[in-house]
Design a protein around this motif. Structure first.
Motif, PDB file in Angstrom:
ATOM      1  N   GLU A  34       0.840  -1.193   0.000  1.00 38.89           N
ATOM      2  CA  GLU A  34       0.000   0.000   0.000  1.00 38.89           C
ATOM      3  C   GLU A  34       0.874   1.242   0.000  1.00 38.89           C
ATOM      4  OE1 GLU A  34      -2.364  -0.378   3.548  1.00 38.89           O
ATOM      5  OE2 GLU A  34      -3.841  -1.625   2.507  1.00 38.89           O
ATOM      6  N   GLY A  35       0.347   2.320  -0.539  1.00 40.90           N
ATOM      7  CA  GLY A  35       1.037   3.598  -0.469  1.00 40.90           C
ATOM      8  C   GLY A  35       1.037   4.086   0.963  1.00 40.90           C
ATOM      9  N   GLY A  36       2.107   4.758   1.365  1.00 41.31           N
ATOM     10  CA  GLY A  36       2.200   5.278   2.723  1.00 41.31           C
ATOM     11  C   GLY A  36       3.358   4.650   3.469  1.00 41.31           C
ATOM     12  N   GLY A  37       3.401   4.860   4.738  1.00 45.08           N
ATOM     13  CA  GLY A  37       4.505   4.352   5.547  1.00 45.08           C
ATOM     14  C   GLY A  37       5.648   5.349   5.556  1.00 45.08           C
ATOM     15  N   CYS A  38       6.643   5.064   6.332  1.00 39.33           N
ATOM     16  CA  CYS A  38       7.777   5.975   6.513  1.00 39.33           C
ATOM     17  C   CYS A  38       8.566   6.206   5.225  1.00 39.33           C
ATOM     18  CB  CYS A  38       8.740   5.406   7.563  1.00 39.33           C
ATOM     19  SG  CYS A  38       7.968   4.806   9.049  1.00 39.33           S
ATOM     20  N   SER A  39       8.620   5.194   4.359  1.00 37.28           N
ATOM     21  CA  SER A  39       9.483   5.265   3.179  1.00 37.28           C
ATOM     22  C   SER A  39       8.725   5.303   1.853  1.00 37.28           C
ATOM     23  CB  SER A  39      10.444   4.062   3.167  1.00 37.28           C
ATOM     24  OG  SER A  39      11.271   4.092   4.308  1.00 37.28           O
ATOM     25  N   PHE A  41       6.052   3.206   0.696  1.00 35.31           N
ATOM     26  CA  PHE A  41       5.166   2.053   0.567  1.00 35.31           C
ATOM     27  C   PHE A  41       5.246   1.250   1.851  1.00 35.31           C
ATOM     28  CE2 PHE A  41       6.410   2.920  -3.824  1.00 35.31           C
ATOM     29  CZ  PHE A  41       5.182   2.935  -4.466  1.00 35.31           C
ATOM     30  N   SER A  42       4.194   0.473   2.124  1.00 34.61           N
ATOM     31  CA  SER A  42       4.258  -0.402   3.288  1.00 34.61           C
ATOM     32  C   SER A  42       3.578  -1.725   2.961  1.00 34.61           C
ATOM     33  CB  SER A  42       3.609   0.241   4.515  1.00 34.61           C
ATOM     34  OG  SER A  42       2.252   0.495   4.283  1.00 34.61           O
ATOM     35  N   TYR A  43       4.028  -2.772   3.642  1.00 34.34           N
ATOM     36  CA  TYR A  43       3.444  -4.103   3.490  1.00 34.34           C
ATOM     37  C   TYR A  43       2.284  -4.231   4.463  1.00 34.34           C
ATOM     38  CZ  TYR A  43       7.856  -5.125   1.163  1.00 34.34           C
ATOM     39  OH  TYR A  43       8.930  -5.103   0.331  1.00 34.34           O
ATOM     40  N   VAL A  65       0.000 -18.242   0.667  1.00 35.17           N
ATOM     41  CA  VAL A  65       0.087 -16.789   0.647  1.00 35.17           C
ATOM     42  C   VAL A  65      -0.590 -16.298  -0.623  1.00 35.17           C
ATOM     43  CG1 VAL A  65       1.642 -14.800   0.503  1.00 35.17           C
ATOM     44  CG2 VAL A  65       2.218 -16.718   1.988  1.00 35.17           C
ATOM     45  N   LEU A  66      -1.392 -15.237  -0.486  1.00 39.02           N
ATOM     46  CA  LEU A  66      -2.088 -14.627  -1.609  1.00 39.02           C
ATOM     47  C   LEU A  66      -1.521 -13.227  -1.849  1.00 39.02           C
ATOM     48  CD1 LEU A  66      -5.699 -15.464  -0.379  1.00 39.02           C
ATOM     49  CD2 LEU A  66      -4.190 -16.879  -1.788  1.00 39.02           C
ATOM     50  N   ILE A  67      -1.223 -12.917  -3.119  1.00 41.29           N
ATOM     51  CA  ILE A  67      -0.693 -11.598  -3.474  1.00 41.29           C
ATOM     52  C   ILE A  67      -1.454 -11.097  -4.696  1.00 41.29           C
ATOM     53  CG2 ILE A  67       1.340 -10.234  -4.082  1.00 41.29           C
ATOM     54  CD1 ILE A  67       3.060 -12.492  -2.894  1.00 41.29           C
ATOM     55  N   ASP A  68      -1.967  -9.870  -4.627  1.00 43.01           N
ATOM     56  CA  ASP A  68      -2.683  -9.291  -5.756  1.00 43.01           C
ATOM     57  C   ASP A  68      -1.694  -8.823  -6.827  1.00 43.01           C
ATOM     58  OD1 ASP A  68      -2.403  -6.085  -5.609  1.00 43.01           O
ATOM     59  OD2 ASP A  68      -2.471  -6.904  -3.579  1.00 43.01           O
ATOM     60  N   PRO A  69      -2.143  -8.674  -8.083  1.00 37.98           N
ATOM     61  CA  PRO A  69      -1.231  -8.346  -9.185  1.00 37.98           C
ATOM     62  C   PRO A  69      -0.479  -7.023  -9.029  1.00 37.98           C
ATOM     63  CG  PRO A  69      -3.382  -8.978 -10.035  1.00 37.98           C
ATOM     64  CD  PRO A  69      -3.504  -8.907  -8.551  1.00 37.98           C
ATOM     65  N   VAL A  70      -1.114  -6.008  -8.461  1.00 39.48           N
ATOM     66  CA  VAL A  70      -0.442  -4.713  -8.294  1.00 39.48           C
ATOM     67  C   VAL A  70       0.676  -4.834  -7.260  1.00 39.48           C
ATOM     68  CG1 VAL A  70      -0.736  -2.311  -7.586  1.00 39.48           C
ATOM     69  CG2 VAL A  70      -2.462  -3.406  -9.029  1.00 39.48           C
ATOM     70  N   SER A  71       0.403  -5.480  -6.139  1.00 41.79           N
ATOM     71  CA  SER A  71       1.432  -5.671  -5.105  1.00 41.79           C
ATOM     72  C   SER A  71       2.581  -6.516  -5.632  1.00 41.79           C
ATOM     73  CB  SER A  71       0.822  -6.340  -3.872  1.00 41.79           C
ATOM     74  OG  SER A  71      -0.168  -5.519  -3.297  1.00 41.79           O
ATOM     75  N   PRO A  96      14.480  -7.270  -3.063  1.00 45.76           N
ATOM     76  CA  PRO A  96      15.633  -6.732  -3.785  1.00 45.76           C
ATOM     77  C   PRO A  96      15.316  -5.443  -4.541  1.00 45.76           C
ATOM     78  CG  PRO A  96      14.703  -8.566  -4.998  1.00 45.76           C
ATOM     79  CD  PRO A  96      13.974  -8.496  -3.680  1.00 45.76           C
ATOM     80  N   ASN A  97      14.040  -5.099  -4.689  1.00 44.48           N
ATOM     81  CA  ASN A  97      13.644  -3.882  -5.391  1.00 44.48           C
ATOM     82  C   ASN A  97      13.658  -2.659  -4.492  1.00 44.48           C
ATOM     83  OD1 ASN A  97      12.875  -5.389  -7.817  1.00 44.48           O
ATOM     84  ND2 ASN A  97      11.233  -6.155  -6.536  1.00 44.48           N
ATOM     85  N   ALA A  98      13.668  -2.867  -3.171  1.00 41.32           N
ATOM     86  CA  ALA A  98      13.625  -1.750  -2.228  1.00 41.32           C
ATOM     87  C   ALA A  98      14.986  -1.059  -2.182  1.00 41.32           C
ATOM     88  CB  ALA A  98      13.241  -2.254  -0.845  1.00 41.32           C
ATOM     89  N   VAL A  99      14.981   0.242  -2.425  1.00 44.45           N
ATOM     90  CA  VAL A  99      16.230   1.007  -2.371  1.00 44.45           C
ATOM     91  C   VAL A  99      16.424   1.651  -1.005  1.00 44.45           C
ATOM     92  CG1 VAL A  99      16.329   1.438  -4.850  1.00 44.45           C
ATOM     93  CG2 VAL A  99      15.130   3.056  -3.379  1.00 44.45           C
ATOM     94  N   ALA A 100      15.352   1.707  -0.230  1.00 43.91           N
ATOM     95  CA  ALA A 100      15.426   2.230   1.138  1.00 43.91           C
ATOM     96  C   ALA A 100      14.343   1.538   1.947  1.00 43.91           C
ATOM     97  CB  ALA A 100      15.220   3.731   1.153  1.00 43.91           C
ATOM     98  N   SER A 101      14.607   1.394   3.225  1.00 48.16           N
ATOM     99  CA  SER A 101      13.589   0.830   4.103  1.00 48.16           C
ATOM    100  C   SER A 101      13.645   1.560   5.428  1.00 48.16           C
ATOM    101  CB  SER A 101      13.806  -0.676   4.292  1.00 48.16           C
ATOM    102  OG  SER A 101      15.064  -0.917   4.879  1.00 48.16           O
ATOM    103  N   CYS A 102      12.694   1.241   6.278  1.00 43.89           N
ATOM    104  CA  CYS A 102      12.559   1.925   7.543  1.00 43.89           C
ATOM    105  C   CYS A 102      12.821   0.954   8.688  1.00 43.89           C
ATOM    106  CB  CYS A 102      11.141   2.496   7.632  1.00 43.89           C
ATOM    107  SG  CYS A 102      10.815   3.405   9.134  1.00 43.89           S
ATOM    108  N   GLY A 103      13.101   1.441   9.841  1.00 41.06           N
ATOM    109  CA  GLY A 103      13.351   0.611  11.011  1.00 41.06           C
ATOM    110  C   GLY A 103      12.161  -0.227  11.433  1.00 41.06           C
ATOM    111  N   CYS A 104      10.957   0.155  11.000  1.00 41.16           N
ATOM    112  CA  CYS A 104       9.766  -0.596  11.393  1.00 41.16           C
ATOM    113  C   CYS A 104       9.698  -1.951  10.684  1.00 41.16           C
ATOM    114  CB  CYS A 104       8.492   0.198  11.095  1.00 41.16           C
ATOM    115  SG  CYS A 104       8.158   0.482   9.343  1.00 41.16           S
ATOM    116  N   GLY A 105      10.422  -2.109   9.560  1.00 44.98           N
ATOM    117  CA  GLY A 105      10.474  -3.369   8.869  1.00 44.98           C
ATOM    118  C   GLY A 105       9.346  -3.610   7.884  1.00 44.98           C
TER     119      GLY A 105
END
Length: 110
Positions: A34-39, A41-43, A65-71, A96-105
């Motif tokens: 989803e859009g949002g989160g510290c960086s 996008f967020s899971y 595990v279920l994942i929608d096409p956009v995610s 591997p696509n994440a160029v930055a992440s946040c401490g929240c994980g």
């Protein structure tokens, strides 16, 4: 849909199977981005009853595990893992696509 190579670790599969077994109305873990989160996008992790028509379904050792096409676009090549250490327990996405992440994980940017 093409194979985007999202995998599930053994520890994540065991934890998902245990969580789903505790709720007889649910059958799978849904992972979405989803859009949002510290960086940017967020899971999001939810229990779900069944896949939607366009979901990708990943299975291992009785876990689903279920994942929608956009995610899925944002998660290509990722591994879904479950960590249990002194800092706590949580599902983590090794993306591997994440160029930055946040401490929240759960927050990342691409």
């Amino acid at each position: 849909m093409t194979d985007v190579n999202v995998t599930l670790s053994e520890s994540a599969a065991k934890r998902i199977a245990a969580v789903v077994a505790s709720d007889p109305e649910k059958s799978a873990l849904r992972v979405s981005v989803e859009g949002g989160g510290c960086s940017g996008f967020s899971y999001k992790f939810d229990l779900d009853t069944a896949p939607h028509d366009d979901d990708v379904v990943i299975q291992r050792d009785g876990a689903k595990v279920l994942i929608d096409p956009v995610s899925l676009i944002y998660m290509a090549g990722s591994e879904i893992d479950f960590i249990d250490n002194l800092m706590g327990q949580s599902f983590q996405i090794k993306n591997p696509n994440a160029v930055a992440s946040c401490g929240c994980g759960t927050s990342f940017s691409v």
